[in-house]
Design an enzyme around this catalytic site. Structure first.
Site, mmCIF file in Angstrom:
data_model
loop_
_atom_site.group_PDB
_atom_site.id
_atom_site.type_symbol
_atom_site.label_atom_id
_atom_site.label_comp_id
_atom_site.label_asym_id
_atom_site.label_seq_id
_atom_site.Cartn_x
_atom_site.Cartn_y
_atom_site.Cartn_z
ATOM 1 C CG HIS A 132 46.212 24.554 -0.011
ATOM 2 N ND1 HIS A 132 47.110 25.584 -0.182
ATOM 3 C CD2 HIS A 132 46.328 23.775 -1.115
ATOM 4 C CE1 HIS A 132 47.742 25.433 -1.343
ATOM 5 N NE2 HIS A 132 47.275 24.352 -1.926
ATOM 6 C CD GLU B 282 37.462 25.465 9.227
ATOM 7 O OE1 GLU B 282 38.442 25.349 8.482
ATOM 8 O OE2 GLU B 282 36.297 25.248 8.854
ATOM 9 C CD GLU C 274 31.329 24.507 7.479
ATOM 10 O OE1 GLU C 274 31.899 24.305 6.412
ATOM 11 O OE2 GLU C 274 31.936 24.631 8.556
HETATM 12 C C1 NOJ Z 1 35.380 23.164 6.994
HETATM 13 C C2 NOJ Z 1 35.163 24.265 6.005
HETATM 14 O O1 NOJ Z 1 34.469 25.334 6.583
HETATM 15 C C3 NOJ Z 1 34.404 23.691 4.832
HETATM 16 O O2 NOJ Z 1 34.076 24.708 3.922
HETATM 17 C C4 NOJ Z 1 35.220 22.598 4.190
HETATM 18 O O3 NOJ Z 1 34.446 22.001 3.174
HETATM 19 C C5 NOJ Z 1 35.598 21.527 5.193
HETATM 20 N N1 NOJ Z 1 36.162 22.114 6.366
HETATM 21 C C6 NOJ Z 1 36.599 20.545 4.624
HETATM 22 O O4 NOJ Z 1 37.813 21.195 4.394
HETATM 23 CA CA CA Z 2 34.103 25.750 8.934
#
Ligand code: NOJ
Ligand code: CA
Length: 714
Positions: A414, A484, A508
């Site tokens: 989500h 987040e 990431e």
């Molecule tokens: C930031 C999240 O930390 C990451 O895991 C996710 O793939 C992207 N947003 C897209 O929702």
């Molecule tokens: Ca993130």
């Protein structure tokens, strides 16, 4: 067993220079807290560790909308008690946690006719102290607006600090190491502008958990526990006096918090030790959280998962169906043409499910399964996702049947794109939809500026939202991973379905930004993880990203350091973040990710220094298997690992996954060696870690034939 003793005047009262002074001490007297009521009726506290000052006399109190609540107090009563109990977390780093403290409650009343009442509760542990403000139900204070909390932490010097700036909206920064007097949020390294959210109002403020080291070698961590119905606390640094003062994250109209009595604030926490390793094993923050609100926890399972994720981060495919970032409304998504780059298809998901089943993973996360991604980023738009409409190439029913036959579960995603009003509208429907389609875990996300517009990720409104999500998911027996959100404060004790959060700069960032420097993972356990588990998403084996046409981009570690993170970065939720095809290139090293546990009976912090290195050993829950992770920063080093924690007289087989002699995070990150041999409790392994490197070791009981055939490992 819980032992509670009511203490009567077991503290020392000193009447000095007109101030009333109380000296409180922790069970074994390592921590002392000095409390004074000044002649002006202010309550002031200080903290002392093994005879050394840690926090000098510091203010307490509040600035309210129309008045202040900080002086003219008298102490009407002091309650005290001592608690010594052990409790068992639903999952965790150890099987049993000792909660041993003394508690002193100062009941304060204003010296006026319309006296308002406030209690300040101090809990003293042998590795630190916590305190919180309690507002009892009362006629003269029923509901009120907090303009600022006046809590101070008056430090003894210009300590070395590991900090990220006091940004109201994101904590996805790399850490700056500097003296407190050098804190400047606008000069913080690697600004989070890379993700488009950034709000630093006070460049002299930092976020907690804040870890510091004094010249005398004391390690101090300041944070908070049980953050509910209140904004996050940031700290303003007075660079001349080294006094830190609470700076709460505001709301859209510049207020900080709205409270109704009876109510209380989160705990303010100070963990202190003369050894860095003790900070990492402290349970103070967890102990200050309320016990689990979930009675039947049998459905909550520590989880190892893979997912449709890194493919999009490295740009191999897209979240969206149309492969375009043009603005579309949700309705028009139906008319979009597939780009051919959409990853979350039924077919691709089946490949991940097969790989997960083949290698014993619990879950498969699928991002980009639902409509809305054409228009999700940077628009501050309210209606983007509905959380129930799949793209035409993602067949939920077919996948539900497909996983049913395997021991794997799909994990829901989500992404709210910061539009929390919209998520709140859909939440109940979305969780029911999950259950109908066989999902029992969700990863949420809050990328971008918050709607309601003007609210921040770390303000009271959002803190209440994260709690609502934890409670609603718990009621529906759904496990939760939040990306987040505000940083963790130990709430996983109260809501054990909330397995992990991101709330810091994860792996990431290595995919699409300047990335995370090699020291990053040696700082996170001392800062962000003090509050709870992080979904860091380790396990990237394709270190250099030129394989995806991204020349110059790479993960800033060696391959074996990625393995070590499964142990050094504690979480009951661990992703194997790379693609199945990449793991197939390195099946021997992948073995460690398959074997490593996600729930533990015991944890030994072997060696650690923030910003430099960490080595940790953990014992798998219910098994006699141990796993070690050792990591370093950009400097090579020898990790010295005594295996004294193994059962006496018993032989084990250790498999050591270590950097090759030529390995280097930048020059040769994928060079590793795997060694196997016998070890016992007398073994001391010395393992060379390359620059930016690491080592992972699995240790399992040896069979009789292994004892005969294998050589001892040195
Ligand atoms: C930031 C999240 O930390 C990451 O895991 C996710 O793939 C992207 N947003 C897209 O929702
Ligand atoms: Ca993130």
């Amino acid at each position: 067993m819980r032992l509670i003793t009511i203490l009567f005047f077991s503290f020392i009262v000193v009447f000095a220079t007109q101030a009333q002074t109380y000296i409180l001490s922790s069970p074994k007297k390592a921590i002392k807290v000095n409390i004074s009521l000044t002649p002006r009726g202010e309550l002031v506290y200080g903290v002392n560790y093994k005879g050394k000052e840690v926090v000098l006399a510091s203010a307490l109190g509040f600035e309210l909308a129309n008045s202040s609540l900080k002086d003219n107090f008298m102490i009407s009563k002091i309650d005290s008690l001592s608690v010594n109990e052990n409790w068992q977390p639903v999952w965790g780093e150890v099987r049993e946690i000792s909660n041993y403290y003394k508690e002193y409650t100062f009941h304060l009343a204003e010296k006026t006719d319309k006296a308002r009442l406030i209690n300040i509760v101090f809990r003293l542990f042998d590795d630190g102290a916590g305190f919180c403000y309690v507002f009892p139900a009362q006629p003269n204070l029923q509901h009120f607006v907090i303009k600022e909390e006046l809590t101070e932490f008056n430090l003894t010097g210009d300590h070395k600090a590991f900090w990220i700036p006091g940004d109201y909206d994101t904590n996805e920064y790399t850490y700056t190491t500097s003296k407190l007097s050098e804190v400047d949020g606008l000069k913080a390294k690697d600004m989070a502008t890379e993700i488009g959210t950034r709000y630093i109002k006070d460049p002299s403020s930092v976020q907690t958990p804040l870890t510091m080291k004094t010249k005398e070698g004391l390690y101090i961590n300041i944070h908070e526990a049980s953050l509910l119905n209140y904004p996050a606390m940031q700290l303003h640094v007075d660079k001349a006096t080294h006094r830190l003062s609470s700076s709460l994250v505001p709301d859209a109209v510049e207020n900080k918090a709205y409270l109704q009595t009876p109510s209380k604030t989160p705990w303010r926490t100070i963990v202190v030790s003369d050894k860095a390793i003790d900070l990492l094993s402290s349970k103070l923050i967890l102990n200050l959280n309320e016990p689990s609100k979930i009675e039947d926890t049998s459905w909550i399972k520590p989880t190892k998962y893979i997912g449709i994720w890194w493919e999009m981060h490295v740009g191999k495919g897209t979240w969206d169906f149309a492969g375009s970032q043009d603005a579309f409304s949700m309705e028009s998504t139906k008319g979009l043409k597939p780009s051919g780059k959409h990853v979350a298809t039924t077919e691709r998901t089946k490949q991940y499910i097969d790989f997960a089943a083949q290698h014993g993973f619990d879950g498969v996360l699928v991002e980009g399964w639902n409509t809305g991604w054409e228009d999700w980023f940077g628009n501050w738009k309210e209606d983007v996702f509905d959380f129930i409409t799949p793209y035409p190439d993602f067949n939920l029913k077919e996948l539900q049947q497909y996983v049913a036959a395997k021991s794997v579960k799909l994990i829901m995603h989500h992404e709210t794109s910061g539009s929390v009003t919209n998520y709140e509208r859909w939440m109940d429907t979305a969780y029911d939809f999950m259950k109908t389609n066989g999902y029992d875990a969700v990863k949420t996300g809050y990328v971008g500026k918050i709607i309601p517009r003007g609210e921040y990720h770390d303000g009271q409104w959002m803190v209440r939202h994260y709690q609502r999500v934890a409670e609603k998911t718990a009621a529906k027996q759904i496990m939760l991973d939040a990306h987040e959100p505000v940083r963790s404060t130990g709430l996983h004790r109260t809501y054990p379905n909330w397995l992990a959060s991101e709330a810091a700069r994860g792996n990431e960032f290595n995919a699409w930004s300047t990335g995370n420097p090699p020291e990053h993972e040696t700082i996170l356990p001392f800062t962000r993880l003090m509050g709870g588990p992080m979904d860091y998403t380790p396990g990237i084996f394709g270190i250099k990203l030129d394989r995806y046409g991204k020349a110059g981009y790479q993960v800033h570690t060696t391959l074996t350091k990625q393995l070590a993170l499964y142990v050094t970065m504690y979480s009951p939720l661990q992703m194997a973040a790379d693609l199945p095809e990449v793991y197939n290139e390195h099946l021997a090293a992948f073995r460690f990710i398959k074997d490593v546990a996600v729930d533990w009976d015991d944890t030994k912090i072997i060696e650690a220094e923030p910003g430099d290195f960490i080595s940790i050993a953990r014992k798998q829950k219910g098994k006699d298997n141990w796993f070690i992770g050792a990591i370093t920063d950009e400097n090579k080093r020898i990790a010295v690992l005594p295996l004294a924690f193994l059962d006496k007289g018993k032989k084990y087989v250790a498999t050591v996954y270590k950097d090759a002699a030529t390995a280097h995070w930048q020059k040769k990150p994928e060079a590793y060696v795997i060694e196997k041999g016998l070890v016992d409790e007398k073994t001391v392994l010395s393992v060379r870690l390359a620059e930016g490197g690491g080592c992972a070791i699995s240790i399992m009981p040896a069979t009789a034939s292994e004892v005969k055939q294998m050589k001892r490992l040195k």
